[in-house]
Motif scaffolding. Structure first.
Motif: not given
Length: 498
Positions: A270-275
């Motif tokens: 998911l782009g690495g930033k979405e928690r």
């Protein structure tokens, strides 16, 4: 030149991997266009190419229309039925009358036109072939290589001459995808526009997250765990509700994985930033909402089933955490559960509850003419409206220890009288005279029926026993008797007609 046609058909068919029939049709279309250029663009022409020899014949044709047809437009392309019959033709309306004319040569102009038509036909066939291959993949994950990116979106090379498009609004905010990068996406739809069918892929859709969970968590694909719902702010935060179908499975632990490996893989995609928060689903909506509000700890909940909303009380010091940045936490929890959630401190929640309860107490004291003690008992027992006091089943009312049958009947009568007065004062949904004076009817029931849109005997006659029982809160015997009484004019009319 006839063999030239066969050569063109063979060459293009082999090069583009499309059927020879499609190329023959393109050649016929091109020759028909060349014919119209020679004889006048207003005419309608048809060319028939022999698939074995390459020989072709050309016909000018007219469509047969009715003599009274208002759509008759051009004698160059249409012919009236009567005129066709006068010329000795036996032909039906809608068919075509054809006449052989000299054919144009398959020369440079015709070949150039044929090339343009063939290219267009081949592109259309290739696009349809690609789309057909992806039609069954709608609703699933697909993978492609970034071919180019601009302000409109991202084009993916899917292989085998297939391309997909990620519109700008379907990308993950803040994510930079470079040319040559391999990315996954959710095949959202195959969109038809002026340029033909287009494969639309999304990376921001909530279903992209769900499909990734199915891919990374084998228990989900094996239906040992169900994903009950998901809510997502793409690129920032998401919540996924899960439940186990087997008693010995921890659904949250299975989705998170050993040391968070599974959910980390999803997050990276998911782009690495979405928690991503994994929430335990529960059939009890209050418990479900408490789980969905995590990491905030819910201390109190007041449920309003009618408006499908909840007042949620949390520790005042944790209020900002419960609401989330920009209201994100409560918004995602609301989307996940399908309920409107109003988050406030415990003190505010208690004050609001007390104010609402006091308002109901005051209403009962005023409308039922009772003291505060009786009004408080009613509120504590769950009564919140005059309608509930007036029409709740008698046995439920008698279950209250503080009330005997005499008090219960008096409270019901006062509530019904108050509702009757309220209906009269509002001058809306008043019962007609025939309903008020109908045998077996009383004023209270008549006004109650009027609030449900049953204002006349005719309205009552059209009801079923089950409907009237539910609307009026009366037993089936009385409902049946009232309906039959209301239908007596029907039977009288039938006798008169007989």
């Amino acid at each position: 030149m006839n063999k030239e046609i066969l050569y063109v058909v063979d060459a293009v068919s082999n090069e583009k991997n499309v059927s020879k029939e499609l190329i023959f049709q393109a050649v016929e279309t091109a020759l028909a266009m060349a014919t119209r250029k020679r004889y006048g663009m207003g005419i309608d022409a048809r060319v028939s190419v022999n698939r074995q020899t390459g020989d072709y014949e050309t016909y000018r044709r007219w469509k047969v229309v009715d003599d009274e047809d208002p759509d008759f437009e051009s004698p160059e392309r249409q012919i009236l039925e009567s005129y066709a019959k006068d010329r000795g033709f036996s032909i039906a309306i809608g068919d075509y009358l054809e006449e052989a004319i000299p054919s144009v040569e398959f020369g440079r102009i015709a070949a150039q036109t044929a090339k343009q038509v063939i290219v267009a036909k081949v592109r259309e066939a290739e696009r349809e072939k690609v789309v057909s291959a992806y039609r069954d993949k709608v609703g699933h994950l697909v993978m492609g290589v970034v071919k180019r990116a601009d302000r409109k979106g991202i084009v993916l090379d899917m292989g085998e001459n297939a391309e997909a498009f990620i519109p700008r609004e379907e990308t993950i905010p803040g994510e930079m995808l470079h040319v040559g990068a391999r990315v996954r996406g959710y095949l959202k739809e195959i969109h038809q526009d002026m340029r033909g069918p287009q494969i639309i892929v999304s990376r921001s859709d909530v279903n992209f997250l769900i499909e990734l969970m199915k891919l990374e968590v084998p228990e989900v694909s094996q239906e040992m765990i169900d994903i009950m719902g998901a809510a997502r702010d793409a690129g920032s935060r998401a919540k996924v509700a899960v439940r186990a179908n087997l008693p010995n499975i921890d659904p949250i632990g299975a989705c998170v994985g050993m040391r968070g490996s599974r959910i980390q893989t999803v997050t990276n995609e998911l782009g690495g930033k979405e928690r991503v928060d994994i929430v335990l689903w529960n059939e009890d909506i209050a418990t479900y909402v408490m789980n969905a509000m995590a990491p905030a700890e819910v201390l109190s909940i007041v449920v309003d089933e009618e408006s499908k909303s909840m007042d949620i009380g949390v520790d005042g010091e944790k209020l900002s955490q419960a609401i989330g940045r920009g209201g994100q936490n409560v918004r995602l929890a609301s989307e996940l559960t399908g309920w409107t959630l109003n988050v406030m401190s415990v003190e505010e929640a208690e004050a609001k509850t007390q104010a609402e309860q006091q308002s109901i107490i005051n209403l009962f004291m005023e409308k039922l003419d009772v003291d505060e003690e009786v009004a408080v008992i009613l509120v504590e027992e769950g009564f919140s409206t005059l309608e509930e006091v007036a029409y709740v089943p008698l046995e439920e009312f008698l279950a209250i220890e503080s009330f005997d049958e005499t008090i219960v009947n008096e409270l019901r009568d006062r509530a019904q009288t108050a509702l009757l007065s309220q209906a009269i004062s509002q001058d809306s949904h008043l019962p007609a005279a025939d309903l008020l004076h109908m045998e077996g009817m009383d004023d209270t029931l008549a006004f109650k029926l009027a609030t449900q849109g049953i204002c006349t005997m005719e309205d009552l006659a059209e009801q079923s026993v089950d409907e009237l029982t539910e609307l009026a809160g009366i037993d089936e015997a009385r409902a049946a008797s009232l309906i039959m009484k209301a239908r007596e004019p029907w039977f009288a009319d039938d006798k008169a007609e007989a």
